[in-house]
Design a protein around this motif. Structure first.
Motif, PDB file in Angstrom:
ATOM      1  N   ALA A  48      18.745   1.408  -2.458  1.00 19.00           N
ATOM      2  CA  ALA A  48      17.445   0.810  -2.788  1.00 19.00           C
ATOM      3  C   ALA A  48      17.347   0.494  -4.271  1.00 19.00           C
ATOM      4  CB  ALA A  48      16.317   1.751  -2.366  1.00 19.00           C
ATOM      5  N   VAL A  49      17.754   1.427  -5.115  1.00 14.48           N
ATOM      6  CA  VAL A  49      17.664   1.217  -6.565  1.00 14.48           C
ATOM      7  C   VAL A  49      18.583   0.078  -7.002  1.00 14.48           C
ATOM      8  CG1 VAL A  49      18.206   2.267  -8.794  1.00 14.48           C
ATOM      9  CG2 VAL A  49      16.855   3.523  -7.120  1.00 14.48           C
ATOM     10  N   ARG A  50      19.801   0.060  -6.483  1.00 17.50           N
ATOM     11  CA  ARG A  50      20.725  -1.023  -6.836  1.00 17.50           C
ATOM     12  C   ARG A  50      20.172  -2.378  -6.420  1.00 17.50           C
ATOM     13  NH1 ARG A  50      26.200   2.127  -5.040  1.00 17.50           N
ATOM     14  NH2 ARG A  50      26.386   3.388  -6.932  1.00 17.50           N
ATOM     15  N   HIS A  51      19.555  -2.432  -5.240  1.00 15.39           N
ATOM     16  CA  HIS A  51      18.971  -3.689  -4.783  1.00 15.39           C
ATOM     17  C   HIS A  51      17.842  -4.134  -5.712  1.00 15.39           C
ATOM     18  CE1 HIS A  51      17.494  -6.838  -2.177  1.00 15.39           C
ATOM     19  NE2 HIS A  51      16.279  -6.308  -2.270  1.00 15.39           N
ATOM     20  N   VAL A  52      16.967  -3.204  -6.065  1.00 10.62           N
ATOM     21  CA  VAL A  52      15.846  -3.537  -6.945  1.00 10.62           C
ATOM     22  C   VAL A  52      16.356  -4.034  -8.298  1.00 10.62           C
ATOM     23  CG1 VAL A  52      13.950  -2.508  -8.268  1.00 10.62           C
ATOM     24  CG2 VAL A  52      14.157  -2.047  -5.834  1.00 10.62           C
ATOM     25  N   LEU A  53      17.334  -3.346  -8.857  1.00  9.38           N
ATOM     26  CA  LEU A  53      17.856  -3.745 -10.163  1.00  9.38           C
ATOM     27  C   LEU A  53      18.562  -5.092 -10.096  1.00  9.38           C
ATOM     28  CD1 LEU A  53      19.205  -0.329 -11.468  1.00  9.38           C
ATOM     29  CD2 LEU A  53      17.080  -1.495 -12.100  1.00  9.38           C
ATOM     30  N   LYS A  54      19.354  -5.300  -9.048  1.00  7.73           N
ATOM     31  CA  LYS A  54      20.058  -6.572  -8.891  1.00  7.73           C
ATOM     32  C   LYS A  54      19.066  -7.705  -8.658  1.00  7.73           C
ATOM     33  CE  LYS A  54      23.761  -8.714  -6.252  1.00  7.73           C
ATOM     34  NZ  LYS A  54      24.678  -8.565  -5.128  1.00  7.73           N
ATOM     35  N   ASP A  55      18.056  -7.450  -7.845  1.00 10.06           N
ATOM     36  CA  ASP A  55      17.034  -8.456  -7.567  1.00 10.06           C
ATOM     37  C   ASP A  55      16.252  -8.789  -8.836  1.00 10.06           C
ATOM     38  OD1 ASP A  55      15.698 -10.139  -5.668  1.00 10.06           O
ATOM     39  OD2 ASP A  55      13.965  -8.789  -5.834  1.00 10.06           O
ATOM     40  N   GLY A  56      15.962  -7.764  -9.640  1.00  6.38           N
ATOM     41  CA  GLY A  56      15.249  -7.995 -10.903  1.00  6.38           C
ATOM     42  C   GLY A  56      16.055  -8.837 -11.870  1.00  6.38           C
ATOM     43  N   ALA A  99      12.929   3.631  -5.739  1.00  9.04           N
ATOM     44  CA  ALA A  99      12.962   2.169  -5.840  1.00  9.04           C
ATOM     45  C   ALA A  99      11.790   1.651  -6.668  1.00  9.04           C
ATOM     46  CB  ALA A  99      12.941   1.547  -4.447  1.00  9.04           C
ATOM     47  N   THR A 100      10.612   2.225  -6.494  1.00 10.07           N
ATOM     48  CA  THR A 100       9.440   1.797  -7.260  1.00 10.07           C
ATOM     49  C   THR A 100       9.616   2.112  -8.739  1.00 10.07           C
ATOM     50  OG1 THR A 100       8.043   2.122  -5.330  1.00 10.07           O
ATOM     51  CG2 THR A 100       6.932   1.991  -7.450  1.00 10.07           C
ATOM     52  N   LEU A 101      10.166   3.271  -9.040  1.00  9.15           N
ATOM     53  CA  LEU A 101      10.432   3.620 -10.428  1.00  9.15           C
ATOM     54  C   LEU A 101      11.431   2.652 -11.043  1.00  9.15           C
ATOM     55  CD1 LEU A 101       9.897   5.632 -12.701  1.00  9.15           C
ATOM     56  CD2 LEU A 101      11.814   6.976 -11.845  1.00  9.15           C
ATOM     57  N   ALA A 102      12.486   2.322 -10.307  1.00  8.43           N
ATOM     58  CA  ALA A 102      13.494   1.380 -10.808  1.00  8.43           C
ATOM     59  C   ALA A 102      12.907  -0.015 -10.983  1.00  8.43           C
ATOM     60  CB  ALA A 102      14.684   1.329  -9.859  1.00  8.43           C
ATOM     61  N   ALA A 103      11.893  -0.336 -10.183  1.00  7.46           N
ATOM     62  CA  ALA A 103      11.270  -1.656 -10.259  1.00  7.46           C
ATOM     63  C   ALA A 103      10.206  -1.723 -11.340  1.00  7.46           C
ATOM     64  CB  ALA A 103      10.648  -2.012  -8.911  1.00  7.46           C
ATOM     65  N   GLY A 104      10.072  -0.675 -12.120  1.00  7.70           N
ATOM     66  CA  GLY A 104       9.052  -0.680 -13.165  1.00  7.70           C
ATOM     67  C   GLY A 104       7.678  -0.479 -12.597  1.00  7.70           C
ATOM     68  N   THR A 105       7.555   0.353 -11.605  1.00  4.32           N
ATOM     69  CA  THR A 105       6.322   0.703 -10.901  1.00  4.32           C
ATOM     70  C   THR A 105       5.720  -0.451 -10.104  1.00  4.32           C
ATOM     71  OG1 THR A 105       4.802   0.304 -12.738  1.00  4.32           O
ATOM     72  CG2 THR A 105       5.774   2.511 -12.582  1.00  4.32           C
ATOM     73  N   GLY A 111       9.417  -2.117  -4.954  1.00  2.00           N
ATOM     74  CA  GLY A 111       9.877  -0.841  -4.443  1.00  2.00           C
ATOM     75  C   GLY A 111       9.969  -0.848  -2.926  1.00  2.00           C
ATOM     76  N   LEU A 112       8.952  -1.409  -2.270  1.00  2.00           N
ATOM     77  CA  LEU A 112       8.975  -1.524  -0.807  1.00  2.00           C
ATOM     78  C   LEU A 112      10.123  -2.419  -0.348  1.00  2.00           C
ATOM     79  CD1 LEU A 112       5.165  -1.820  -0.029  1.00  2.00           C
ATOM     80  CD2 LEU A 112       6.715  -0.047   0.808  1.00  2.00           C
ATOM     81  N   ASP A 113      10.364  -3.503  -1.090  1.00  2.00           N
ATOM     82  CA  ASP A 113      11.462  -4.395  -0.761  1.00  2.00           C
ATOM     83  C   ASP A 113      12.797  -3.648  -0.853  1.00  2.00           C
ATOM     84  OD1 ASP A 113      12.638  -6.965  -0.158  1.00  2.00           O
ATOM     85  OD2 ASP A 113      13.233  -7.070  -2.273  1.00  2.00           O
ATOM     86  N   GLY A 114      12.960  -2.852  -1.901  1.00  2.03           N
ATOM     87  CA  GLY A 114      14.187  -2.070  -2.060  1.00  2.03           C
ATOM     88  C   GLY A 114      14.366  -1.060  -0.938  1.00  2.03           C
ATOM     89  N   MET A 115      13.272  -0.392  -0.571  1.00  2.60           N
ATOM     90  CA  MET A 115      13.337   0.582   0.515  1.00  2.60           C
ATOM     91  C   MET A 115      13.707  -0.111   1.826  1.00  2.60           C
ATOM     92  SD  MET A 115      10.516   3.257   2.014  1.00  2.60           S
ATOM     93  CE  MET A 115       9.582   2.047   2.930  1.00  2.60           C
ATOM     94  N   GLN A 116      13.080  -1.241   2.102  1.00  2.19           N
ATOM     95  CA  GLN A 116      13.369  -1.978   3.324  1.00  2.19           C
ATOM     96  C   GLN A 116      14.839  -2.413   3.350  1.00  2.19           C
ATOM     97  OE1 GLN A 116      11.178  -5.636   3.775  1.00  2.19           O
ATOM     98  NE2 GLN A 116      11.429  -5.627   5.989  1.00  2.19           N
ATOM     99  N   PHE A 117      15.349  -2.885   2.233  1.00  4.09           N
ATOM    100  CA  PHE A 117      16.744  -3.290   2.150  1.00  4.09           C
ATOM    101  C   PHE A 117      17.669  -2.107   2.433  1.00  4.09           C
ATOM    102  CE2 PHE A 117      20.703  -3.828  -0.191  1.00  4.09           C
ATOM    103  CZ  PHE A 117      21.140  -5.048   0.294  1.00  4.09           C
ATOM    104  N   ALA A 118      17.353  -0.944   1.866  1.00  4.67           N
ATOM    105  CA  ALA A 118      18.190   0.243   2.059  1.00  4.67           C
ATOM    106  C   ALA A 118      18.248   0.648   3.526  1.00  4.67           C
ATOM    107  CB  ALA A 118      17.679   1.402   1.204  1.00  4.67           C
ATOM    108  N   PHE A 119      17.112   0.625   4.212  1.00  2.00           N
ATOM    109  CA  PHE A 119      17.109   1.012   5.617  1.00  2.00           C
ATOM    110  C   PHE A 119      17.765  -0.054   6.500  1.00  2.00           C
ATOM    111  CE2 PHE A 119      14.107   4.222   4.170  1.00  2.00           C
ATOM    112  CZ  PHE A 119      14.608   5.329   4.833  1.00  2.00           C
ATOM    113  N   LEU A 120      17.681  -1.315   6.093  1.00  2.73           N
ATOM    114  CA  LEU A 120      18.400  -2.365   6.810  1.00  2.73           C
ATOM    115  C   LEU A 120      19.911  -2.139   6.683  1.00  2.73           C
ATOM    116  CD1 LEU A 120      18.519  -5.060   8.332  1.00  2.73           C
ATOM    117  CD2 LEU A 120      18.432  -6.196   6.112  1.00  2.73           C
ATOM    118  N   GLN A 121      20.364  -1.799   5.469  1.00  2.00           N
ATOM    119  CA  GLN A 121      21.780  -1.507   5.277  1.00  2.00           C
ATOM    120  C   GLN A 121      22.201  -0.263   6.061  1.00  2.00           C
ATOM    121  OE1 GLN A 121      23.905  -3.633   3.790  1.00  2.00           O
ATOM    122  NE2 GLN A 121      22.081  -4.910   3.677  1.00  2.00           N
TER     123      GLN A 121
END
Length: 189
Positions: free
Chosen positions: A87-95, A42-48, A53-63
């Motif tokens: 997590a990666v999809r969330h980060v990319l969509k959020d971005g 997630a952090t890599l997808a968020a551009g470091t 990245g933490l937001d993406g991880m949290q979203f993934a575990f919530l799902q």
């Protein structure tokens, strides 16, 4: 733990439903097993950006929590992959949703001019490069394709081709020289 549960852990999956039906325990297992890999992806997808990245991880575990508590949802075969993708999809969509647009009201922009001559020259150069690549020997073309186009390292290319790294470097050097010569001849015309 039973033998079945141990093999499930080896695959990165939570214990089987027969061994553990508590969603909280399964989620704890998933977090313990996959949190670092999910955060890295997630952090890599968020551009470091570690916050994104933490937001993406949290979203993934919530799902995952929602999925574990939903009796009608399809079974997840590979939780590690599912968590990373979510997590990666969330980060990319959020971005994408946070991209800011710049207002250009009152800014004079030049009229776009279609440069057909430049486009034709560029297309001819591209065609020339393709022709010069097609004129390479199969081994040179393979080495060039694996190394420069597919992005393999010299060592990986050598392993795939069954040759030494020195041979790969030599083949690539010969291929590039051939392409440069062909491009030079095209410029002379």
């Amino acid at each position: 733990m039973s033998a079945g549960a141990e093999s499930s852990e080896d695959l990165g999956r939570p214990p089987e439903a027969s061994a553990c039906q508590d969603p909280e325990a399964i989620l704890e297992f998933l977090h313990h097993t996959h949190a670092r890999a999910v955060l890295r992806a997630a952090t890599l997808a968020a551009g470091t950006s570690s916050a994104d990245g933490l937001d993406g991880m949290q979203f993934a575990f919530l799902q995952a929590w929602r999925r574990l508590n939903s009796p009608t949802g399809p079974a997840v075969q590979d939780w590690g992959g599912w968590l990373r993708r979510t997590a990666v999809r969330h980060v990319l969509k959020d971005g994408e949703s946070r991209r800011q647009t710049v207002q250009l009201d009152g800014v004079d922009l030049p009229d776009p001019v279609l440069d057909i001559a430049g486009h034709v020259v560029l297309k001819e150069q591209y065609q020339g490069i393709l022709e010069s690549i097609s004129g390479l020997s199969p081994r040179r073309r393979q080495a060039l394709g694996l190394r420069d186009i597919a992005g393999y390292t010299t060592a990986e290319t050598a392993e795939i081709m069954g040759v030494t790294e020195g041979t790969v470097r030599n083949l690539i050097d010969q291929a590039r020289s051939h392409i440069r010569e062909a491009a030079g001849e095209a410029n002379d015309d």
